[in-house]
Write an enzyme that holds these catalytic residues in place. Structure first.
Site, mmCIF file in Angstrom:
data_model
loop_
_atom_site.group_PDB
_atom_site.id
_atom_site.type_symbol
_atom_site.label_atom_id
_atom_site.label_comp_id
_atom_site.label_asym_id
_atom_site.label_seq_id
_atom_site.Cartn_x
_atom_site.Cartn_y
_atom_site.Cartn_z
ATOM 1 C CG HIS A 19 -0.355 0.213 2.521
ATOM 2 N ND1 HIS A 19 -0.046 -0.810 3.384
ATOM 3 C CD2 HIS A 19 0.017 1.340 3.166
ATOM 4 C CE1 HIS A 19 0.475 -0.334 4.490
ATOM 5 N NE2 HIS A 19 0.529 0.979 4.386
ATOM 6 C CG ASP A 63 0.032 -4.183 2.817
ATOM 7 O OD1 ASP A 63 0.150 -3.570 1.740
ATOM 8 O OD2 ASP A 63 -0.010 -3.625 3.921
ATOM 9 C CB SER A 115 3.364 1.588 6.076
ATOM 10 O OG SER A 115 2.219 1.811 6.849
#
Length: 404
Positions: free
Chosen positions: A140, A170, A248
């Site tokens: 993402h 992911d 992230s």
């Protein structure tokens, strides 16, 4: 007799003096017999305070020393942690009446060509896998990005090329061309991680570069369904180390400075709870992304729910329940995706999946893992309970990306 003729006060004083003398004699005797247990402390001069400070130092301080284990861990991996900046241009949909020839003649031909667009920018983290310039991050972070810029801790920046993305786990791999002299993050093993181990998150949360947070591993194998992202197939490492947007893709380290997970900020409402993808899973996915650019995931095509006798009984005693459910352990089929392998095999809504290839299935997460570990096109023997009868169905898995 003379002792008895002394006044009472003098006799008491003599008794006390005798007791003190006897105590001193016993103490001296003990010191002579057991010198190792009763050695006096070495003398300390008034001007020498170093020994006094050393004697007062706590065991924890002595164990940590002048440099903490967190500093050592971060120094080991810090140079391999990168910042990832992304840019993406999105175009707003033009009102259909603007394409009408009447309006184009009225407003001019150039009016309909002025399509509004917007530039979106994002910030994430990642870390270098090998000296050739492979960077591992979250899908993402770089998904649908028009431009990816990778910035090293030493200030160097490189244009990144996305080599592969897997939305199901992911994960993404980005390649930079920076020679063969890049720092590499040491990888550990998530299979050795235990609840209570130290957890160190490194990354760029909220755009603050090179940020380090410390916590512990709160729990293991927290399923993506429990976290609230049913479209993923992951068992996360849960930690109380602060993980925020921008973290992230960055590494989660153990106390030795080895990467045990990839930080994933997916719950904005979470307070003191973060999640990381186990590094063992990431290693396998990264190798496939580097080789093929994608990962093929098999699927059945059912929306499911873990069923227990208690849950079934609660449903069956509800007078407004549209269906009666067998009061057993298994996986309840809530919905069957049209044109899916499950639909082709004859699985129906309301079925309870009991076994796959002879192995008992007691939870939705277990069934998902069994399917994930199977091969594309593999035929699975699925035992289902339908009403009061059991049936054996053959389901041939298909690729998840082909499902609509």
């Amino acid at each position: 007799m003379r002792f008895l003729k002394l006044p009472r006060s003098l006799r008491q004083l003599s008794t006390h003096v005798l007791a003190i003398a006897l105590g001193v004699l016993l103490t001296v005797s003990t010191l002579q017999v057991l010198p190792s247990q009763a050695e006096p402390a070495p003398p300390v001069t008034v001007g020498d305070t170093s020994q006094l400070i050393a004697q007062r130092q706590s065991p924890a301080t002595a164990a940590i020393g002048s440099t903490s284990f967190v500093t050592a861990a971060v120094n080991r991996v810090g140079a391999a942690v990168v910042r990832i900046d992304t840019e993406r241009t999105i175009t707003r949909r033009v009102d259909p009446f603007m394409e009408d020839p009447f309006f184009r003649r009225f407003f001019g031909e150039g009016f309909s060509q002025q399509i509004p667009s917007e530039q979106l920018r994002g910030v994430g983290s990642g870390f270098i896998l090998d000296k050739s310039g492979l960077v591992l991050t979250n899908a993402h972070v770089v998904d649908k990005a028009d431009k990816v810029t990778v910035r090293l801790k030493d200030g160097r920046t490189f244009e990144g090329k996305v080599q592969g993305i897997d939305e199901v786990t992911d994960l993404a791999v980005v390649k930079i061309n920076a020679g063969n002299d890049l720092p590499v993050a040491p990888l550990g093993s998530s299979s050795n991680v235990q609840v209570g181990d130290w957890a160190i998150a490194v990354g760029n949360p909220l755009g603050f570069d090179n940020t380090v947070t410390l916590g512990i591993v709160s729990t293991l194998k927290r399923s993506s369904a429990q976290v609230g992202i049913s479209d993923k197939r992951l068992d996360f490492i849960q930690t109380d180390a602060a993980i925020n947007p921008g973290n992230s893709g960055g590494p989660l380290l153990n106390g030795q400075g080895e990467v045990i997970g990839i930080n994933t900020a997916i719950r904005p409402d979470a307070m003191g709870i973060g999640f990381a993808i186990p590094i063992d899973k990431a290693k396998a996915i990264a190798a496939q992304l580097q080789r093929d650019g994608k990962v093929a995931h098999p699927y059945l095509g059912v929306q499911m729910l873990t069923l227990t006798p208690e849950l079934a009984k609660q449903n069956n005693t509800d007078p407004n329940s549209p269906i009666q459910i067998p009061e057993i352990n298994g996986v309840f089929v809530m919905r069957v995706v049209p044109n899916s392998p499950a639909a082709s095999a004859g699985i129906r809504r309301g079925d309870v999946i009991l076994q796959v290839d002879g192995k008992a299935i007691t939870s939705a997460e277990q069934l998902q893992n069994v399917v994930e570990d199977s091969r594309l096109g593999q035929v699975l023997q699925v035992k289902v309970q339908r009403g009061n009868q059991t049936q054996q169905l053959s389901v041939r898995t298909a690729e998840l990306q082909n499902a609509s």
